[in-house]
Motif scaffolding. Sequence first.
Motif, short mmCIF file in Angstrom:
data_model
loop_
_atom_site.label_atom_id
_atom_site.label_comp_id
_atom_site.label_asym_id
_atom_site.label_seq_id
_atom_site.Cartn_x
_atom_site.Cartn_y
_atom_site.Cartn_z
N ILE A 84 7.33 18.40 -6.90
CA ILE A 84 8.56 19.19 -6.86
C ILE A 84 9.32 18.90 -5.57
CG2 ILE A 84 7.27 21.18 -5.94
CD1 ILE A 84 9.11 22.98 -7.63
N HIS A 85 10.65 18.81 -5.70
CA HIS A 85 11.47 18.57 -4.50
C HIS A 85 12.03 19.85 -3.92
CE1 HIS A 85 11.53 14.34 -3.79
NE2 HIS A 85 11.64 14.10 -5.08
N ASP A 86 12.24 20.86 -4.78
CA ASP A 86 12.87 22.08 -4.28
C ASP A 86 11.84 22.90 -3.51
OD1 ASP A 86 13.89 24.73 -4.00
OD2 ASP A 86 15.38 24.26 -5.53
N THR A 113 0.86 -1.19 0.00
CA THR A 113 0.00 0.00 0.00
C THR A 113 0.89 1.24 0.00
OG1 THR A 113 -1.74 -1.14 1.18
CG2 THR A 113 -1.74 1.26 1.34
N VAL A 114 0.68 2.12 -0.99
CA VAL A 114 1.55 3.32 -1.06
C VAL A 114 0.77 4.61 -0.81
CG1 VAL A 114 3.27 2.22 -2.53
CG2 VAL A 114 1.43 3.52 -3.58
N LEU A 115 -0.55 4.57 -0.91
CA LEU A 115 -1.38 5.71 -0.52
C LEU A 115 -2.52 5.18 0.33
CD1 LEU A 115 -1.74 7.76 -3.88
CD2 LEU A 115 -0.24 8.30 -1.95
N ASN A 147 11.25 11.38 -0.54
CA ASN A 147 11.27 10.27 -1.51
C ASN A 147 10.35 9.15 -1.03
OD1 ASN A 147 14.76 10.83 -1.96
ND2 ASN A 147 13.19 11.20 -3.46
N GLY A 148 9.61 8.59 -1.97
CA GLY A 148 8.76 7.45 -1.65
C GLY A 148 7.46 7.81 -0.95
N ALA A 149 7.16 9.12 -0.84
CA ALA A 149 5.95 9.56 -0.12
C ALA A 149 4.66 9.18 -0.85
CB ALA A 149 6.00 11.08 0.08
N GLY A 150 4.76 9.02 -2.18
CA GLY A 150 3.56 8.70 -2.97
C GLY A 150 3.12 9.84 -3.88
N LYS A 151 3.98 10.85 -4.06
CA LYS A 151 3.64 12.03 -4.86
C LYS A 151 3.35 11.67 -6.32
CE LYS A 151 7.64 13.92 -3.94
NZ LYS A 151 8.25 12.84 -3.15
N THR A 152 4.29 10.94 -6.93
CA THR A 152 4.11 10.58 -8.35
C THR A 152 2.88 9.69 -8.51
OG1 THR A 152 6.44 10.80 -8.86
CG2 THR A 152 5.17 9.34 -10.29
N THR A 153 2.70 8.78 -7.58
CA THR A 153 1.54 7.88 -7.65
C THR A 153 0.25 8.70 -7.63
OG1 THR A 153 2.79 6.14 -6.55
CG2 THR A 153 0.38 5.93 -6.51
N LEU A 154 0.17 9.69 -6.74
CA LEU A 154 -1.04 10.52 -6.67
C LEU A 154 -1.23 11.31 -7.97
CD1 LEU A 154 -3.46 11.49 -5.05
CD2 LEU A 154 -2.02 13.24 -4.01
N1 LIG Z 1 5.16 0.31 -10.22
C1 LIG Z 1 5.40 0.17 -8.91
N2 LIG Z 1 5.38 -1.04 -8.34
C2 LIG Z 1 5.61 -1.22 -7.02
N3 LIG Z 1 5.86 -0.20 -6.16
C3 LIG Z 1 5.89 1.03 -6.68
C4 LIG Z 1 5.67 1.29 -8.07
N4 LIG Z 1 5.76 2.62 -8.29
C5 LIG Z 1 6.04 3.16 -7.09
N5 LIG Z 1 6.12 2.22 -6.14
C6 LIG Z 1 6.38 2.45 -4.70
O1 LIG Z 1 5.39 3.34 -4.22
C7 LIG Z 1 5.96 4.21 -3.25
C8 LIG Z 1 5.64 5.64 -3.67
O2 LIG Z 1 6.32 5.91 -4.88
P1 LIG Z 1 6.15 7.30 -5.64
O3 LIG Z 1 7.02 7.24 -6.86
O4 LIG Z 1 4.73 7.60 -5.81
O5 LIG Z 1 6.78 8.28 -4.54
P2 LIG Z 1 7.34 9.75 -4.71
O6 LIG Z 1 6.88 10.51 -3.52
O7 LIG Z 1 6.99 10.31 -6.04
O8 LIG Z 1 8.90 9.50 -4.59
P3 LIG Z 1 10.19 10.25 -5.22
O9 LIG Z 1 10.25 11.59 -4.56
O10 LIG Z 1 11.32 9.36 -4.78
O11 LIG Z 1 10.03 10.31 -6.70
C9 LIG Z 1 7.44 3.90 -3.18
O12 LIG Z 1 7.66 3.10 -2.05
C10 LIG Z 1 7.71 3.11 -4.45
O13 LIG Z 1 8.72 2.16 -4.25
#
Ligand SMILES: Nc1ncnc2c1ncn2[C@@H]1O[C@H](COP(=O)(O)OP(=O)(O)OP(=O)(O)O)[C@@H](O)[C@H]1O
Length: 258
Positions: A193-195, A15-17, A36-43
């Motif tokens: 954005i990270h900055d 579960t990432v979100l 990093n890994g917070a779930g930003k890109t996923t959202l």
């Molecule tokens: N396709 C995938 N399959 C499995 N896990 C994934 C996948 N994509 C992302 N994750 C996991 O989901 C979590 C959130 O990832 P995400 O890329 O959304 O975070 P983020 O906040 O954008 O990170 P970053 O700042 O490092 O880019 C991470 O633990 C990542 O390993």
Amino acid sequence: MITVHNIHKAYGAKTVLSGVSAQFPAQRVTSLIGPNGAGKTTLLLLIARLLEPTQGDILIGDRRVSGIRISEYAKHVATLRQSPDFNLRLTVEELVAFGRFPYSRGALTPEDHHAIDEAIAFLSLEALRRAYIDELSGGQRQMAFLAMTIAQQTNVLLLDEPLNNLDMKHAVQIMRALRRLCDEHGRTVILVIHDINFAANYSDHIVALKGGTVRFCGPVAEAVTEARLQELYGLDFQIIQGERGRLCNYFNPSGELK
Ligand SMILES: Nc1ncnc2c1ncn2[C@@H]1O[C@H](COP(=O)(O)OP(=O)(O)OP(=O)(O)O)[C@@H](O)[C@H]1O
């Protein structure tokens, strides 16, 4: 306004979100921040409909996005993914023309050509119009991809880390362009954005994620505080408000990491 309501997303068993609810105001720039890994890109990709939520709703205005046909959605929402990689040998103009695909389906009309010209002019890319994208610098290429996204002429633009690998001047150019899209053209912009300093100075609104949950959100002036940033990033912050904006300083060479 884009609203995400009680979103859950899992990749397989991971579960990432969990229970993410937030609002992204219309005609404003919102920065999605967090470690990093917070779930930003996923959202962001869920809002883009490039991923499906495991549970929860996403609304654009009062419409559930899941009820909108993808071909229609592309006329409302344009997405620029992280470090887009194109293997095709295309000129800037040809790349930007891809932004018209939701309308032209490949056969460009005079209206499409007008939109391409406008997007190229908006980012002052005329001199690079016939340059091949694989012969551009990273910053120029990023601008070309942004022009493609602008040419899609959508009300909403989603951008995943558009400042990646850019020097300060190119980063400022991109953020100014996003501000103008919002202020002069009434677009809604959401970017990962990270900055933190670009986020604090060029956006209106903040949504902060950590560990797959929203830690805080709101207008920049309310959201960006030393205590909140410290909790979000695990770093000591000093925020200095100056005439030119606010500086979030996390450098402390003689200090220790918390
Ligand atoms: N396709 C995938 N399959 C499995 N896990 C994934 C996948 N994509 C992302 N994750 C996991 O989901 C979590 C959130 O990832 P995400 O890329 O959304 O975070 P983020 O906040 O954008 O990170 P970053 O700042 O490092 O880019 C991470 O633990 C990542 O390993």
